[in-house]
Write a protein that holds these residues in place. Structure first.
Motif, PDB file in Angstrom:
ATOM      1  N   GLN A  30      -5.772   1.788   4.633  1.00 31.57           N
ATOM      2  CA  GLN A  30      -5.409   0.994   3.467  1.00 31.57           C
ATOM      3  C   GLN A  30      -6.621   0.400   2.761  1.00 31.57           C
ATOM      4  OE1 GLN A  30      -2.373   0.915   2.373  1.00 31.57           O
ATOM      5  NE2 GLN A  30      -1.313   1.823   4.123  1.00 31.57           N
ATOM      6  N   GLY A  32      -9.247   1.921   1.649  1.00 31.85           N
ATOM      7  CA  GLY A  32      -9.625   2.783   0.557  1.00 31.85           C
ATOM      8  C   GLY A  32     -11.117   2.828   0.300  1.00 31.85           C
ATOM      9  N   TYR A  78      -7.763   0.930 -11.260  1.00 28.52           N
ATOM     10  CA  TYR A  78      -8.737   0.869 -10.178  1.00 28.52           C
ATOM     11  C   TYR A  78      -9.938  -0.015 -10.518  1.00 28.52           C
ATOM     12  CZ  TYR A  78      -5.836   4.684  -8.630  1.00 28.52           C
ATOM     13  OH  TYR A  78      -4.743   5.442  -8.260  1.00 28.52           O
ATOM     14  N   GLN A 140      -7.580   8.771   3.682  1.00 25.90           N
ATOM     15  CA  GLN A 140      -6.984   7.687   2.927  1.00 25.90           C
ATOM     16  C   GLN A 140      -5.466   7.695   3.075  1.00 25.90           C
ATOM     17  OE1 GLN A 140     -10.428   8.066  -0.509  1.00 25.90           O
ATOM     18  NE2 GLN A 140      -8.489   7.145  -1.123  1.00 25.90           N
ATOM     19  N   GLN A 141      -4.851   6.548   2.842  1.00 27.97           N
ATOM     20  CA  GLN A 141      -3.416   6.388   2.998  1.00 27.97           C
ATOM     21  C   GLN A 141      -2.801   5.979   1.675  1.00 27.97           C
ATOM     22  OE1 GLN A 141      -1.462   6.578   6.047  1.00 27.97           O
ATOM     23  NE2 GLN A 141       0.249   6.495   4.596  1.00 27.97           N
ATOM     24  N   GLY A 142      -1.833   6.765   1.196  1.00 30.61           N
ATOM     25  CA  GLY A 142      -1.058   6.396   0.022  1.00 30.61           C
ATOM     26  C   GLY A 142       0.370   6.104   0.417  1.00 30.61           C
ATOM     27  N   THR A 143       1.207   5.824  -0.560  1.00 26.88           N
ATOM     28  CA  THR A 143       2.603   5.521  -0.258  1.00 26.88           C
ATOM     29  C   THR A 143       3.347   6.743   0.264  1.00 26.88           C
ATOM     30  OG1 THR A 143       3.244   5.976  -2.552  1.00 26.88           O
ATOM     31  CG2 THR A 143       2.689   3.691  -1.986  1.00 26.88           C
ATOM     32  N   GLN A 144       2.834   7.953  -0.007  1.00 30.20           N
ATOM     33  CA  GLN A 144       3.504   9.175   0.424  1.00 30.20           C
ATOM     34  C   GLN A 144       2.802   9.866   1.589  1.00 30.20           C
ATOM     35  OE1 GLN A 144       6.471   9.827  -0.665  1.00 30.20           O
ATOM     36  NE2 GLN A 144       6.340   8.101  -2.090  1.00 30.20           N
ATOM     37  N   ARG A 207      -6.151  10.587  -8.127  1.00 32.67           N
ATOM     38  CA  ARG A 207      -5.964   9.572  -7.087  1.00 32.67           C
ATOM     39  C   ARG A 207      -4.508   9.112  -7.051  1.00 32.67           C
ATOM     40  NH1 ARG A 207      -8.781   4.649  -5.470  1.00 32.67           N
ATOM     41  NH2 ARG A 207      -7.346   3.642  -3.994  1.00 32.67           N
ATOM     42  N   GLN A 208      -3.920   8.845  -8.214  1.00 33.76           N
ATOM     43  CA  GLN A 208      -2.524   8.424  -8.261  1.00 33.76           C
ATOM     44  C   GLN A 208      -1.597   9.492  -7.691  1.00 33.76           C
ATOM     45  OE1 GLN A 208      -1.728   7.366 -12.364  1.00 33.76           O
ATOM     46  NE2 GLN A 208      -2.215   5.216 -11.987  1.00 33.76           N
ATOM     47  N   ASP A 211      -1.775   9.497  -3.977  1.00 35.67           N
ATOM     48  CA  ASP A 211      -1.162   8.282  -3.434  1.00 35.67           C
ATOM     49  C   ASP A 211       0.352   8.304  -3.535  1.00 35.67           C
ATOM     50  OD1 ASP A 211      -3.502   7.034  -2.635  1.00 35.67           O
ATOM     51  OD2 ASP A 211      -3.746   5.891  -4.490  1.00 35.67           O
ATOM     52  N   GLU A 212       0.895   8.887  -4.625  1.00 27.88           N
ATOM     53  CA  GLU A 212       2.285   8.622  -4.981  1.00 27.88           C
ATOM     54  C   GLU A 212       3.211   9.835  -4.996  1.00 27.88           C
ATOM     55  OE1 GLU A 212       2.010   6.730  -8.783  1.00 27.88           O
ATOM     56  OE2 GLU A 212       0.703   5.120  -8.056  1.00 27.88           O
TER      57      GLU A 212
END
Length: 345
Positions: A30, A32, A78, A140-144, A207-208, A211-212
């Protein structure tokens, strides 16, 4: 080393493996990119210094605060992370380098006939010394879910990355619009047009997406439809053999070219004006079309490999496979980083 005489392969034979650095795998979860700077401050400092040398001190002193001003005005998602990086580095250049988009690339996407799924391969060319030897792979860790970002400490966007079980993506610079003036003036006008928009930079859109977005379809839709501040060529590779494409983007227009497909730094659509980027863009693209089925890094030959090459990558998101090597002017700068994480699908 004379790159004209490089034999096919990933370059291990040109220098003893013991003389080459290893690319670190750094789990920033998290935290990043800010956590990545804290973990690798020396690499970050060297790259900011190299950027200042490349662009020149007076230009950096002028462009860095202007870059932050544009990020603020465009409400960039960002900006907070870049502010935090700049505070740690405590040197001008962080904002400018996070908006720099001067690299050239050669990429390909196609069904992986050997391992199954789909495969992406690419080089990144940029005459900025130190990019190859300071390369890192950030987990890295995203919401998905997690993804592996092939990046540099201090850089908050994504240029190349692989999300196991989801997709892999690479970003190429698009041709430069011409206005009938000398190239430096045309470049300046293109930058002025950038300051007039508040759309997201392509490297932040990637990046989005990592992450998503849950899958190839969501990623393709987001990459195709989101307004961006600069034209781009985006290579997207999913987990099924037919999940692959090159997305040719202007700020608001998109054309999708299904796999198998290759991209360099010229338009795939006919009739679009612009100046090709990098060294022998069309020759690089044509050669990649001949070699994209070759295994590992056997496709890494001139002019795909050239004096500006800093990164070479092979990725298969279905298999969680990632191979990365850093390059500098004299040849390979690192050993080959290899990851083979079983897909969660």
């Amino acid at each position: 080393m004379d790159l004209a005489n490089v034999e096919p392969g990933h370059g291990r034979s040109h220098s003893p493996v013991t003389a080459l650095a290893q690319i670190p795998l750094i789990d920033v979860s998290q935290e990043g990119p800010v956590g990545l700077v804290s973990a690798q401050p020396a690499r970050c400092a060297e790259l900011v210094a190299a950027g200042s040398e490349c662009y020149g001190g007076p230009f950096v002193r002028l462009a860095d605060p202007l870059s932050r001003g544009w990020l603020t005005r465009s409400q960039n998602p960002y900006l907070g992370e870049i502010d935090a990086v700049a505070e740690v580095v405590a040197r001008r250049g962080v904002y400018l380098l996070n908006l720099s988009y001067e690299w050239s690339c050669t990429s390909a996407v196609a069904a992986d006939l050997e391992l199954g799924g789909n495969r992406l391969q690419r080089t990144l060319d940029w005459p900025l010394h130190g990019l190859g030897r300071n390369l890192v792979v950030a987990r890295q860790q995203g919401t998905q879910g997690i993804y592996y970002n092939i990046t540099w400490p201090g850089f908050v966007g994504v240029v190349s990355a692989m999300a196991p079980g989801r997709f892999a993506i690479a970003l190429n610079q698009a041709p430069m619009r011409r206005f009938g003036l000398p190239i430096p003036l045309d470049w300046f006008i293109n930058r002025l047009l950038l300051w007039c928009t508040d759309s997201i930079p392509p490297l932040h859109l990637l990046r989005q997406v990592f992450d998503e977005c849950r899958n190839y379809s969501e990623a393709m839709e987001r990459l195709r439809d989101t307004p961006i501040c600069l034209p781009a060529l985006i290579t997207l590779s999913g987990i099924e053999p037919d999940e692959g494409c090159v997305i040719e983007r202007s700020e608001t227009r998109a054309a999708v070219f299904p796999a198998p497909q290759c991209a360099a730094n010229h338009w795939l659509s006919p009739g679009i004006p612009g100046t090709d980027r990098g060294i022998d863009s069309r020759e690089r693209g044509a050669l990649m079309k001949q070699l994209y089925r070759t295994p590992e890094f056997e496709w890494l030959v001139p002019p795909i490999l050239n004096d500006c090459t800093r990164v070479a990558i092979v990725a298969n998101a279905k298999r969680g496979l990632l191979m990365v090597q850093g390059w500098e002017v004299g040849g390979p700068a690192t050993t080959v980083f290899e990851l083979n994480e079983a897909s969660s699908t």
